[in-house]
Design a protein around this motif. Structure first.
Motif, PDB file in Angstrom:
ATOM      1  N   GLY A   1      20.411  -2.445-116.992  1.00  0.00           N
ATOM      2  CA  GLY A   1      19.775  -3.143-118.103  1.00  0.00           C
ATOM      3  C   GLY A   1      20.009  -2.463-119.436  1.00  0.00           C
ATOM      4  N   PHE A   2      19.351  -2.970-120.462  1.00  0.00           N
ATOM      5  CA  PHE A   2      19.476  -2.472-121.821  1.00  0.00           C
ATOM      6  C   PHE A   2      18.087  -2.187-122.390  1.00  0.00           C
ATOM      7  CE2 PHE A   2      22.899  -5.407-120.872  1.00  0.00           C
ATOM      8  CZ  PHE A   2      24.032  -4.670-121.199  1.00  0.00           C
ATOM      9  N   LEU A   3      17.973  -1.098-123.096  1.00  0.00           N
ATOM     10  CA  LEU A   3      16.692  -0.691-123.678  1.00  0.00           C
ATOM     11  C   LEU A   3      16.837  -0.543-125.183  1.00  0.00           C
ATOM     12  CD1 LEU A   3      14.200   1.953-122.379  1.00  0.00           C
ATOM     13  CD2 LEU A   3      15.067   2.157-124.709  1.00  0.00           C
ATOM     14  N   SER A   4      15.845  -1.053-125.880  1.00  0.00           N
ATOM     15  CA  SER A   4      15.831  -0.923-127.339  1.00  0.00           C
ATOM     16  C   SER A   4      14.420  -0.584-127.794  1.00  0.00           C
ATOM     17  CB  SER A   4      16.289  -2.231-127.999  1.00  0.00           C
ATOM     18  OG  SER A   4      16.139  -2.164-129.411  1.00  0.00           O
ATOM     19  N   ALA A   5      14.297   0.475-128.586  1.00  0.00           N
ATOM     20  CA  ALA A   5      12.991   0.881-129.119  1.00  0.00           C
ATOM     21  C   ALA A   5      13.083   0.953-130.635  1.00  0.00           C
ATOM     22  CB  ALA A   5      12.573   2.234-128.552  1.00  0.00           C
ATOM     23  N   GLY A   6      12.068   0.469-131.316  1.00  0.00           N
ATOM     24  CA  GLY A   6      12.086   0.488-132.779  1.00  0.00           C
ATOM     25  C   GLY A   6      10.682   0.414-133.346  1.00  0.00           C
ATOM     26  N   SER A   7      10.586   0.636-134.632  1.00  0.00           N
ATOM     27  CA  SER A   7       9.283   0.568-135.304  1.00  0.00           C
ATOM     28  C   SER A   7       9.465  -0.030-136.691  1.00  0.00           C
ATOM     29  CB  SER A   7       8.669   1.967-135.414  1.00  0.00           C
ATOM     30  OG  SER A   7       9.498   2.820-136.197  1.00  0.00           O
ATOM     31  N   LYS A   8       8.447  -0.791-137.094  1.00  0.00           N
ATOM     32  CA  LYS A   8       8.438  -1.399-138.419  1.00  0.00           C
ATOM     33  C   LYS A   8       6.998  -1.674-138.807  1.00  0.00           C
ATOM     34  CE  LYS A   8      10.366  -5.203-141.155  1.00  0.00           C
ATOM     35  NZ  LYS A   8      11.178  -6.437-141.119  1.00  0.00           N
ATOM     36  N   ASP A   9       6.639  -1.244-140.012  1.00  0.00           N
ATOM     37  CA  ASP A   9       5.276  -1.451-140.523  1.00  0.00           C
ATOM     38  C   ASP A   9       4.233  -0.910-139.548  1.00  0.00           C
ATOM     39  OD1 ASP A   9       6.345  -2.756-142.746  1.00  0.00           O
ATOM     40  OD2 ASP A   9       6.303  -4.706-141.741  1.00  0.00           O
ATOM     41  N   ASN A  10       4.499   0.284-139.006  1.00  0.00           N
ATOM     42  CA  ASN A  10       3.596   0.963-138.071  1.00  0.00           C
ATOM     43  C   ASN A  10       3.325   0.164-136.802  1.00  0.00           C
ATOM     44  OD1 ASN A  10       2.591   2.369-140.871  1.00  0.00           O
ATOM     45  ND2 ASN A  10       2.351   3.711-139.100  1.00  0.00           N
ATOM     46  N   ILE A  11       4.302  -0.646-136.413  1.00  0.00           N
ATOM     47  CA  ILE A  11       4.240  -1.350-135.134  1.00  0.00           C
ATOM     48  C   ILE A  11       5.434  -0.910-134.301  1.00  0.00           C
ATOM     49  CG2 ILE A  11       4.334  -3.587-133.970  1.00  0.00           C
ATOM     50  CD1 ILE A  11       3.043  -4.838-136.393  1.00  0.00           C
ATOM     51  N   PHE A  12       5.145  -0.323-133.163  1.00  0.00           N
ATOM     52  CA  PHE A  12       6.200   0.125-132.258  1.00  0.00           C
ATOM     53  C   PHE A  12       6.478  -0.965-131.238  1.00  0.00           C
ATOM     54  CE2 PHE A  12       7.345   1.930-128.124  1.00  0.00           C
ATOM     55  CZ  PHE A  12       8.543   2.552-128.457  1.00  0.00           C
ATOM     56  N   SER A  13       7.741  -1.220-130.970  1.00  0.00           N
ATOM     57  CA  SER A  13       8.118  -2.230-129.986  1.00  0.00           C
ATOM     58  C   SER A  13       9.160  -1.668-129.031  1.00  0.00           C
ATOM     59  CB  SER A  13       8.662  -3.490-130.672  1.00  0.00           C
ATOM     60  OG  SER A  13       9.805  -3.173-131.451  1.00  0.00           O
ATOM     61  N   LEU A  14       8.959  -1.963-127.773  1.00  0.00           N
ATOM     62  CA  LEU A  14       9.892  -1.572-126.720  1.00  0.00           C
ATOM     63  C   LEU A  14      10.397  -2.840-126.061  1.00  0.00           C
ATOM     64  CD1 LEU A  14      11.174   0.604-124.832  1.00  0.00           C
ATOM     65  CD2 LEU A  14       9.123   0.395-123.429  1.00  0.00           C
ATOM     66  N   ASP A  15      11.702  -3.047-126.088  1.00  0.00           N
ATOM     67  CA  ASP A  15      12.315  -4.232-125.493  1.00  0.00           C
ATOM     68  C   ASP A  15      13.312  -3.817-124.424  1.00  0.00           C
ATOM     69  OD1 ASP A  15      11.327  -6.651-127.075  1.00  0.00           O
ATOM     70  OD2 ASP A  15      11.970  -5.331-128.689  1.00  0.00           O
TER      71      ASP A  15
ATOM     72  N   LEU B   1      15.955  -5.468-121.466  1.00  0.00           N
ATOM     73  CA  LEU B   1      16.632  -6.627-120.893  1.00  0.00           C
ATOM     74  C   LEU B   1      17.236  -6.230-119.560  1.00  0.00           C
ATOM     75  CD1 LEU B   1      18.511  -8.214-123.949  1.00  0.00           C
ATOM     76  CD2 LEU B   1      16.623  -9.212-122.662  1.00  0.00           C
ATOM     77  N   LEU B   2      16.867  -6.970-118.509  1.00  0.00           N
ATOM     78  CA  LEU B   2      17.392  -6.711-117.190  1.00  0.00           C
ATOM     79  C   LEU B   2      18.140  -7.934-116.679  1.00  0.00           C
ATOM     80  CD1 LEU B   2      14.268  -5.031-115.508  1.00  0.00           C
ATOM     81  CD2 LEU B   2      16.278  -3.889-116.437  1.00  0.00           C
ATOM     82  N   PRO B   3      19.335  -7.762-116.143  1.00  0.00           N
ATOM     83  CA  PRO B   3      20.056  -8.914-115.599  1.00  0.00           C
ATOM     84  C   PRO B   3      19.369  -9.451-114.350  1.00  0.00           C
ATOM     85  CG  PRO B   3      21.219  -6.866-115.103  1.00  0.00           C
ATOM     86  CD  PRO B   3      20.101  -6.503-116.021  1.00  0.00           C
ATOM     87  N   VAL B   4      19.378 -10.753-114.208  1.00  0.00           N
ATOM     88  CA  VAL B   4      18.773 -11.388-113.036  1.00  0.00           C
ATOM     89  C   VAL B   4      19.723 -11.248-111.860  1.00  0.00           C
ATOM     90  CG1 VAL B   4      17.859 -13.513-112.055  1.00  0.00           C
ATOM     91  CG2 VAL B   4      17.524 -13.015-114.485  1.00  0.00           C
ATOM     92  N   PRO B   5      19.274 -10.631-110.769  1.00  0.00           N
ATOM     93  CA  PRO B   5      20.162 -10.483-109.601  1.00  0.00           C
ATOM     94  C   PRO B   5      20.584 -11.831-109.047  1.00  0.00           C
ATOM     95  CG  PRO B   5      18.150  -9.187-109.350  1.00  0.00           C
ATOM     96  CD  PRO B   5      17.948 -10.090-110.513  1.00  0.00           C
ATOM     97  N   LYS B   6      21.827 -11.882-108.606  1.00  0.00           N
ATOM     98  CA  LYS B   6      22.320 -13.144-108.022  1.00  0.00           C
ATOM     99  C   LYS B   6      21.928 -13.228-106.562  1.00  0.00           C
ATOM    100  CE  LYS B   6      26.301 -13.333-111.133  1.00  0.00           C
ATOM    101  NZ  LYS B   6      27.783 -13.381-111.224  1.00  0.00           N
TER     102      LYS B   6
END
Length: 426
Positions: A405-419, A421-426
């Motif tokens: 999968g893919f991981l993305s972490a960021g912050s803006k205006d004192n809001i932290f977000s963790l996103d 993405l995991l591929p759906v197994p076939k």
């Protein structure tokens, strides 16, 4: 007199100067200044006594270098809180730096000599200036890399140090003295100097890589241990939640039996308290339900809102321990950040798990106070002791990478977000 003294004993000063760049950040022992003074005087006395030896050949010259390496290593352990192996590792880098810079400075002086400038004092000044500059540059560059990953956390092994020492001594000591003895001209000397300098550079690069790899191995070992602990915690949490549910059911039956014997206001408070512990999450993933129940009770105790919209069935392909560790670490980090906020409206954690464009999207969001710094895409811990903290995000990334999968972490205006993405197994 002064000129001859420094010419005969300059190696001691060059080695100590190079060593300082690698060892200076370590903790000093008591009476540090006196200890340093003792080491310097001791090494100078040995250097002056060595000049009195009746025999001088490549073997004695090589022995001299080895003796001063050992003395400097012992001197470092005498002045700083490091053991002998750590000191040997640092001094291997220092000796390689000294030899590299000695060759570079000597080459600069040779350029002056070839251009017709043969004033001894001027050449000495050029040599001293050149070696100070070269050692400072090498020491700052490689020294920063080695000090950044302190050997206190990497347990350098004896075979590793031994191999480094043997390689350094062969390439920069024995061969050098043999070549000086049987010098056959300018061109072979130039080729040897280039070879010698490259060997020293590779040795320094190898040491930096060893420290970096050992640091990563230690981090991985700690993360594996944490994941094991979380796996054990998952089993314990399941048993605890099951027990709580049974007890809540029993208490409800007892309340119904008591009926009017309990005042209405106390009865309402009691039912509210039971409802908190009797709350059942139905996300579609049993392990995630247990974890959310556990974290929900923590949040209730801290007066933090836990807002969840989760399709847990999407995570059925993941190992139970991975689900528990991934969401457990993410929620724990969020709770820790939100708990520092006084504004009740901002004391909220949002979690979303849904399918989006053929991928599974995991989104965790919360507000925070202060400043966040990121390194390699991950937020860095704000705790003072960084050695045993900050592994939560690393373990999340490790689990995400395990499922491609893919991981993305960021912050803006004192809001932290963790996103995630995991591929759906076939």
């Amino acid at each position: 007199m002064i000129h001859s003294f420094f010419s005969a004993n300059g190696y001691v000063f060059e080695l100590l100067f190079a060593t300082a760049f690698y060892i200076w950040g370590q903790k000093h022992r008591k009476n540090f200044v006196m200890r340093v003074f003792t080491v310097v005087i001791g090494m100078l006395m040995v250097s002056m006594l060595w000049q009195l030896l009746p025999i001088k050949n490549p073997l004695t010259d090589s022995m001299r270098t080895a003796v001063f390496f050992v003395l400097c290593t012992l001197g470092v352990t005498f002045c700083f809180h490091v053991n002998f192996m750590e000191s040997a590792f640092y001094n291997t880098a220092a000796a390689a730096t000294q030899h590299l810079c000695f060759k570079a400075a000597s080459s600069v002086v040779m350029l002056f000599t070839r251009n017709g400038i043969e004033i001894s004092v001027l050449n000495d000044i050029v040599y001293v200036a050149a070696i100070v500059v070269f050692e400072a540059v090498c020491g700052l560059f490689f020294g920063n890399k080695l000090r950044k990953e302190s050997l206190k956390t990497t347990h350098t092994s004896s075979p590793t140090v031994l191999l480094l020492l043997i390689g350094m001594q062969l390439c920069t000591n024995w061969f050098q003295n043999l070549f000086d003895k049987y010098d056959v001209g300018y061109k072979p000397y130039t080729v040897f100097v280039m070879f010698d300098m490259i060997c020293c550079l590779f040795l320094l690069m190898l040491q930096c890589e060893i420290v970096r790899n050992q640091k990563e191995q230690e981090s991985n070992a700690i993360m594996q241990h944490l994941l094991y602990q979380q796996k054990q915690q998952m089993k314990l949490s399941q048993e605890t939640i099951d027990l709580i549910n049974v007890k809540c059911h029993d208490i409800k039956n007892q309340i119904a039996t008591l009926g009017n014997n309990i005042p209405e206001d106390e009865l309402a408070d009691l039912k509210r308290a039971i409802d908190i512990y009797d709350t059942a999450f139905k996300s579609g993933n049993e392990v995630l339900d247990v974890l959310l129940m556990e974290k929900f009770m923590q949040c209730e105790n801290k007066k933090i809102r836990l807002d969840c919209m989760i399709d847990g069935e999407l995570l059925s392909f993941m190992k139970k321990s991975d689900v528990y560790a991934l969401f457990g670490n993410a929620i724990d980090n969020a709770i820790e950040a939100v708990d520092k906020i006084n504004d009740e409206e901002k004391r909220c954690i949002n979690i979303r798990v849904k399918k989006s464009r053929g991928m599974i999207l995991i989104h965790v969001e919360n507000q925070y106070l202060g400043e966040l710094s990121f390194e390699e895409g991950l937020p860095q811990t704000t705790k003072k002791d960084k050695r045993y903290h900050g592994f939560g995000m690393k373990s999340i990334r490790m689990i995400v990478e395990k499922y491609h999968g893919f991981l993305s972490a960021g912050s803006k205006d004192n809001i932290f977000s963790l996103d995630i993405l995991l591929p759906v197994p076939k």
